[in-house]
Structures are given as C-alpha cells and as structure tokens.
Design a protein around this motif. Structure first.
Motif, PDB file in Angstrom:
ATOM      1  N   UNK A  93       0.842  -1.191   0.000  1.00  0.00           N
ATOM      2  CA  UNK A  93       0.000   0.000   0.000  1.00  0.00           C
ATOM      3  C   UNK A  93       0.881   1.247   0.000  1.00  0.00           C
ATOM      4  N   UNK A  94       0.575   2.138  -0.937  1.00  0.00           N
ATOM      5  CA  UNK A  94       1.365   3.350  -1.124  1.00  0.00           C
ATOM      6  C   UNK A  94       0.531   4.588  -0.835  1.00  0.00           C
ATOM      7  N   UNK A  95       1.148   5.547  -0.197  1.00  0.00           N
ATOM      8  CA  UNK A  95       0.527   6.852   0.035  1.00  0.00           C
ATOM      9  C   UNK A  95       0.922   7.774  -1.119  1.00  0.00           C
ATOM     10  N   UNK A  96      -0.005   8.604  -1.533  1.00  0.00           N
ATOM     11  CA  UNK A  96       0.220   9.535  -2.634  1.00  0.00           C
ATOM     12  C   UNK A  96      -0.243  10.924  -2.233  1.00  0.00           C
ATOM     13  N   UNK A  97       0.508  11.946  -2.670  1.00  0.00           N
ATOM     14  CA  UNK A  97       0.115  13.333  -2.439  1.00  0.00           C
ATOM     15  C   UNK A  97       0.152  14.075  -3.766  1.00  0.00           C
ATOM     16  N   UNK A  98      -0.953  14.732  -4.078  1.00  0.00           N
ATOM     17  CA  UNK A  98      -1.027  15.543  -5.286  1.00  0.00           C
ATOM     18  C   UNK A  98      -0.692  16.980  -4.921  1.00  0.00           C
ATOM     19  N   UNK A  99       0.327  17.527  -5.589  1.00  0.00           N
ATOM     20  CA  UNK A  99       0.814  18.889  -5.296  1.00  0.00           C
ATOM     21  C   UNK A  99       0.986  19.589  -6.628  1.00  0.00           C
ATOM     22  N   UNK A 100      -0.017  20.389  -7.011  1.00  0.00           N
ATOM     23  CA  UNK A 100       0.028  21.014  -8.327  1.00  0.00           C
ATOM     24  C   UNK A 100       0.013  19.939  -9.388  1.00  0.00           C
ATOM     25  N   UNK A 101       0.989  19.982 -10.279  1.00  0.00           N
ATOM     26  CA  UNK A 101       1.070  18.958 -11.327  1.00  0.00           C
ATOM     27  C   UNK A 101       1.954  17.792 -10.902  1.00  0.00           C
ATOM     28  N   UNK A 102       2.462  17.859  -9.664  1.00  0.00           N
ATOM     29  CA  UNK A 102       3.357  16.805  -9.187  1.00  0.00           C
ATOM     30  C   UNK A 102       2.602  15.780  -8.364  1.00  0.00           C
ATOM     31  N   UNK A 103       3.117  14.576  -8.406  1.00  0.00           N
ATOM     32  CA  UNK A 103       2.626  13.506  -7.539  1.00  0.00           C
ATOM     33  C   UNK A 103       3.798  12.963  -6.748  1.00  0.00           C
ATOM     34  N   UNK A 104       3.612  12.842  -5.454  1.00  0.00           N
ATOM     35  CA  UNK A 104       4.640  12.295  -4.582  1.00  0.00           C
ATOM     36  C   UNK A 104       4.161  10.965  -4.014  1.00  0.00           C
ATOM     37  N   UNK A 105       5.129  10.064  -3.831  1.00  0.00           N
ATOM     38  CA  UNK A 105       4.817   8.726  -3.345  1.00  0.00           C
ATOM     39  C   UNK A 105       5.686   8.360  -2.154  1.00  0.00           C
ATOM     40  N   UNK A 106       5.104   7.571  -1.261  1.00  0.00           N
ATOM     41  CA  UNK A 106       5.896   6.960  -0.213  1.00  0.00           C
ATOM     42  C   UNK A 106       6.503   5.665  -0.725  1.00  0.00           C
ATOM     43  N   UNK A 107       7.270   4.993   0.151  1.00  0.00           N
ATOM     44  CA  UNK A 107       7.920   3.742  -0.240  1.00  0.00           C
ATOM     45  C   UNK A 107       6.998   2.541  -0.135  1.00  0.00           C
ATOM     46  N   UNK A 108       5.880   2.695   0.535  1.00  0.00           N
ATOM     47  CA  UNK A 108       4.914   1.619   0.645  1.00  0.00           C
ATOM     48  C   UNK A 108       5.039   0.819   1.925  1.00  0.00           C
ATOM     49  N   UNK A 109       3.952   0.161   2.277  1.00  0.00           N
ATOM     50  CA  UNK A 109       3.934  -0.730   3.439  1.00  0.00           C
ATOM     51  C   UNK A 109       3.175  -1.993   3.050  1.00  0.00           C
ATOM     52  N   UNK A 110       3.729  -3.142   3.408  1.00  0.00           N
ATOM     53  CA  UNK A 110       3.155  -4.421   3.002  1.00  0.00           C
ATOM     54  C   UNK A 110       1.982  -4.799   3.889  1.00  0.00           C
ATOM     55  N   UNK A 111       0.895  -5.183   3.252  1.00  0.00           N
ATOM     56  CA  UNK A 111      -0.265  -5.736   3.962  1.00  0.00           C
ATOM     57  C   UNK A 111      -0.486  -7.151   3.429  1.00  0.00           C
ATOM     58  N   UNK A 112      -0.494  -8.114   4.320  1.00  0.00           N
ATOM     59  CA  UNK A 112      -0.715  -9.497   3.937  1.00  0.00           C
ATOM     60  C   UNK A 112      -1.894 -10.040   4.727  1.00  0.00           C
ATOM     61  N   UNK A 113      -2.887 -10.552   4.006  1.00  0.00           N
ATOM     62  CA  UNK A 113      -4.088 -11.093   4.639  1.00  0.00           C
ATOM     63  C   UNK A 113      -4.113 -12.594   4.388  1.00  0.00           C
TER      64      UNK A 113
END
Length: 115
Positions: A93-113
């Motif tokens: 699962x990745x977090x995303x932030x929209x800033x103007x025309x830019x998109x920023x991403x985190x490194x992600x965190x694993x979810x296992x079900x």
C-alpha cells in the motif's frame, strides 16, 4: 518537495483490521489531495481511496463499506482504516500526495491477509 512515510502494515487474518498511517513532511501546504494506492504481485498499481484538502473522500468499489480514509491536519497524517480484510487485499500500500502537477509517493507498506 514532499516526503511521505507509510506505516502500519503487517500480517492479519481474513476478517481482521489494520490501520495504515502516512506522515507527510516538507512543503505540504500546497497539497490538494492525498490518497492510498495498492499494488499486488503481478498486478498494476490501483487506486484505493482519496481525501481532498477539504475533506471530501472517494473510494473504489472494492473497498466501499470496509475501508475508511481520514486525515489529521494537525499531525500532517492521513490514515486508512481497513476492516473485514480479505486475502485479495494483500498488496503493498502506497501513500500519494497531489501537489500542483506533481505527484509524490511513499515507499509503501506491506499488507498481507491470510485465509
């Protein structure tokens, strides 16, 4: 620049719950919306939920009624509460932030079900 750090992933049994957090830092005052995406092995990254600066939320059909996205502006943090988890929710699962025309991403965190 915006930095995003996710946390809260892990291993959970089907039917269980997890809460993911995404802490934002840097130049964050211009962020228009934040969201959670996920990517399962062998699949493309897909949108899960978004929350706008004003608080409006959107959800993809496959998580409606099970996941809740929220934000704490004082902590610059966005959350994803995941309930009634299914094995098919297994992904990074990745977090995303929209800033103007830019998109920023985190490194992600694993979810296992597990089933």
């Amino acid at each position: 620049q915006v930095q995003l750090v996710e946390s809260g992933g892990g291993l959970v049994q089907a039917g269980g719950s997890l809460r993911l957090s995404c802490a934002a830092s840097g130049i964050i005052f211009g962020i228009s919306a934040m969201g959670w995406y996920r990517q399962a092995p062998g699949k493309q990254r897909e949108l899960v939920a978004t929350i706008a600066a004003g608080g409006t939320t959107t959800y993809e059909d496959f998580v409606k009624g099970r996941f809740i996205i929220s934000r704490d502006n004082a902590k610059n943090t966005v959350y994803l509460e995941m309930n009634t988890l299914k094995p098919e929710d297994t992904a990074v699962y990745y977090c995303n932030a929209a800033y103007g025309i830019m998109n920023y991403w985190g490194r992600g965190t694993q979810v296992t079900v597990s089933s």
